[in-house]
Design a protein around this motif. Structure first.
Motif, PDB file in Angstrom:
ATOM      1  N   UNK A 194       0.671  -1.255   0.003  1.00 22.77           N
ATOM      2  CA  UNK A 194       0.112   0.281   0.314  1.00 22.77           C
ATOM      3  C   UNK A 194       0.493   1.234   0.137  1.00 22.77           C
ATOM      4  N   UNK A 195       0.905   2.199  -0.592  1.00 24.33           N
ATOM      5  CA  UNK A 195       1.080   3.571   0.283  1.00 24.33           C
ATOM      6  C   UNK A 195       0.095   4.309  -0.532  1.00 24.33           C
ATOM      7  N   UNK A 196       1.063   6.130  -0.058  1.00 23.64           N
ATOM      8  CA  UNK A 196      -0.094   7.358  -0.205  1.00 23.64           C
ATOM      9  C   UNK A 196       0.416   8.871  -0.547  1.00 23.64           C
ATOM     10  N   UNK A 197       0.183   9.355  -1.222  1.00 25.88           N
ATOM     11  CA  UNK A 197       0.074  10.932  -1.211  1.00 25.88           C
ATOM     12  C   UNK A 197      -0.033  11.618   0.604  1.00 25.88           C
ATOM     13  N   UNK A 198       1.185  12.082   1.268  1.00 23.76           N
ATOM     14  CA  UNK A 198       1.458  12.492   1.839  1.00 23.76           C
ATOM     15  C   UNK A 198       1.993  13.636   1.670  1.00 23.76           C
ATOM     16  N   UNK A 199       1.159  14.520   2.797  1.00 19.44           N
ATOM     17  CA  UNK A 199       1.254  16.691   3.542  1.00 19.44           C
ATOM     18  C   UNK A 199       1.637  17.023   4.453  1.00 19.44           C
ATOM     19  N   UNK A 200       2.629  17.265   4.362  1.00 24.49           N
ATOM     20  CA  UNK A 200       2.974  17.658   6.254  1.00 24.49           C
ATOM     21  C   UNK A 200       5.015  18.426   5.729  1.00 24.49           C
ATOM     22  N   UNK A 201       4.739  18.828   7.360  1.00 26.29           N
ATOM     23  CA  UNK A 201       6.436  19.657   7.099  1.00 26.29           C
ATOM     24  C   UNK A 201       7.058  18.712   6.861  1.00 26.29           C
ATOM     25  N   UNK A 202       7.215  17.588   7.196  1.00 27.54           N
ATOM     26  CA  UNK A 202       8.425  16.269   6.960  1.00 27.54           C
ATOM     27  C   UNK A 202       8.317  15.814   5.431  1.00 27.54           C
ATOM     28  N   UNK A 203       7.517  16.239   4.331  1.00 26.01           N
ATOM     29  CA  UNK A 203       7.856  15.564   3.991  1.00 26.01           C
ATOM     30  C   UNK A 203       7.793  16.718   1.972  1.00 26.01           C
ATOM     31  N   UNK A 204       8.736  16.658   1.570  1.00 28.06           N
ATOM     32  CA  UNK A 204       9.070  17.115   1.109  1.00 28.06           C
ATOM     33  C   UNK A 204       8.975  16.625  -1.101  1.00 28.06           C
ATOM     34  N   UNK A 205       8.609  17.546  -1.710  1.00 28.06           N
ATOM     35  CA  UNK A 205       8.290  16.466  -3.258  1.00 28.06           C
ATOM     36  C   UNK A 205       9.824  16.990  -3.604  1.00 28.06           C
ATOM     37  N   UNK A 206      10.269  15.658  -5.069  1.00 26.14           N
ATOM     38  CA  UNK A 206      11.116  15.500  -5.130  1.00 26.14           C
ATOM     39  C   UNK A 206      12.194  14.222  -6.233  1.00 26.14           C
ATOM     40  N   UNK A 207      12.817  15.662  -7.201  1.00 26.38           N
ATOM     41  CA  UNK A 207      13.306  14.463  -8.304  1.00 26.38           C
ATOM     42  C   UNK A 207      14.196  13.058  -7.932  1.00 26.38           C
ATOM     43  N   UNK A 208      14.853  13.692  -6.594  1.00 23.05           N
ATOM     44  CA  UNK A 208      16.230  13.035  -6.043  1.00 23.05           C
ATOM     45  C   UNK A 208      15.795  11.937  -5.263  1.00 23.05           C
ATOM     46  N   UNK A 209      16.618  10.961  -5.083  1.00 23.34           N
ATOM     47  CA  UNK A 209      16.222   9.875  -4.032  1.00 23.34           C
ATOM     48  C   UNK A 209      15.516   8.521  -4.479  1.00 23.34           C
ATOM     49  N   UNK A 210      14.687   8.099  -3.731  1.00 26.12           N
ATOM     50  CA  UNK A 210      13.650   6.829  -3.796  1.00 26.12           C
ATOM     51  C   UNK A 210      13.324   6.879  -5.550  1.00 26.12           C
ATOM     52  N   UNK A 211      12.691   5.883  -5.635  1.00 24.09           N
ATOM     53  CA  UNK A 211      11.856   5.459  -7.471  1.00 24.09           C
ATOM     54  C   UNK A 211      10.452   4.937  -6.920  1.00 24.09           C
ATOM     55  N   UNK A 212       9.356   5.184  -6.677  1.00 25.77           N
ATOM     56  CA  UNK A 212       8.593   4.363  -6.574  1.00 25.77           C
ATOM     57  C   UNK A 212       7.475   3.849  -8.405  1.00 25.77           C
ATOM     58  N   UNK A 213       7.506   3.093  -7.880  1.00 27.53           N
ATOM     59  CA  UNK A 213       6.426   2.333  -9.426  1.00 27.53           C
ATOM     60  C   UNK A 213       5.357   1.823  -9.457  1.00 27.53           C
ATOM     61  N   UNK A 214       4.470   2.884  -9.714  1.00 25.27           N
ATOM     62  CA  UNK A 214       3.245   2.403  -9.494  1.00 25.27           C
ATOM     63  C   UNK A 214       2.555   1.726 -10.878  1.00 25.27           C
ATOM     64  N   UNK A 215       1.811   0.856 -11.195  1.00 24.40           N
ATOM     65  CA  UNK A 215       1.245  -0.643 -12.076  1.00 24.40           C
ATOM     66  C   UNK A 215       0.241  -0.027 -12.766  1.00 24.40           C
TER      67      UNK A 215
END
Length: 121
Positions: free
Chosen positions: A51-72
Motif C-alpha cells: 500500500x501507499x499514499x500521497x502525504x502532505x506535512x512539514x516532514x514531506x518535500x516533493x523531489x526528483x531525487x532519491x528513491x523511485x516508486x513504480x506504480x502499476x
C-alpha cells in the motif's frame, strides 16, 4: 513476510491537486485519511499487496531525487497521455525491459516528484 516493501509515500504540497492528478492519470479513486496529523490520500490496494499514499506535512518535500516508486498500469501509453493532460511530463521512456519484465517510464508529477510507471509484460 511476503514482500520487503510494505508501504510507500509520495510527498505533496497541494493534496487536492495531487489527488486529482493521480486519480485522473491512473483511473483510480484515492481514500482520504489523516494519520498522526498527516493528511493522506491512500492508493487502492488489497492486502497483502503493498500500500501507499500521497502525504502532505512539514516532514514531506516533493523531489526528483532519491528513491523511485513504480506504480502499476495496465496501459502505459494511455496513462502517459493522462499524465500529460494533467500537467505532468514523461522524463524517461517508455522503455521495454528484457526478460518479459514489461515496459516502464518515469514521470514528473504535478508536485515535482519523479515517479515510475510499470506496465507488466
Amino acid at each position: 513476510m511476503t514482500t520487503l516493501i510494505n508501504w510507500f509515500e509520495i510527498p505533496v504540497h497541494d493534496l487536492e491537486r495531487a489527488v486529482t492528478f493521480y486519480q485522473e492519470a491512473l483511473g483510480v479513486t484515492l481514500r482520504r485519511e489523516t494519520v498522526a496529523g498527516i493528511e493522506m490520500a491512500i492508493f487502492p490496494h488489497t492486502k497483502p499487496a503493498t500500500g501507499g499514499a500521497l502525504v502532505k506535512g512539514e516532514l514531506f518535500t516533493p523531489s526528483q531525487a532519491g528513491a523511485v516508486v513504480y506504480l502499476a498500469t495496465p496501459d502505459l501509453a494511455t496513462t502517459l497521455e493522462r499524465v500529460a493532460a494533467m500537467g505532468g511530463a514523461c522524463s524517461v521512456g517508455p522503455v521495454v525491459l528484457p526478460h518479459d519484465i514489461g515496459t516502464i517510464a518515469l514521470i514528473i508529477d504535478c508536485e515535482g516528484n519523479r515517479v515510475g510507471l510499470h506496465q507488466p509484460a
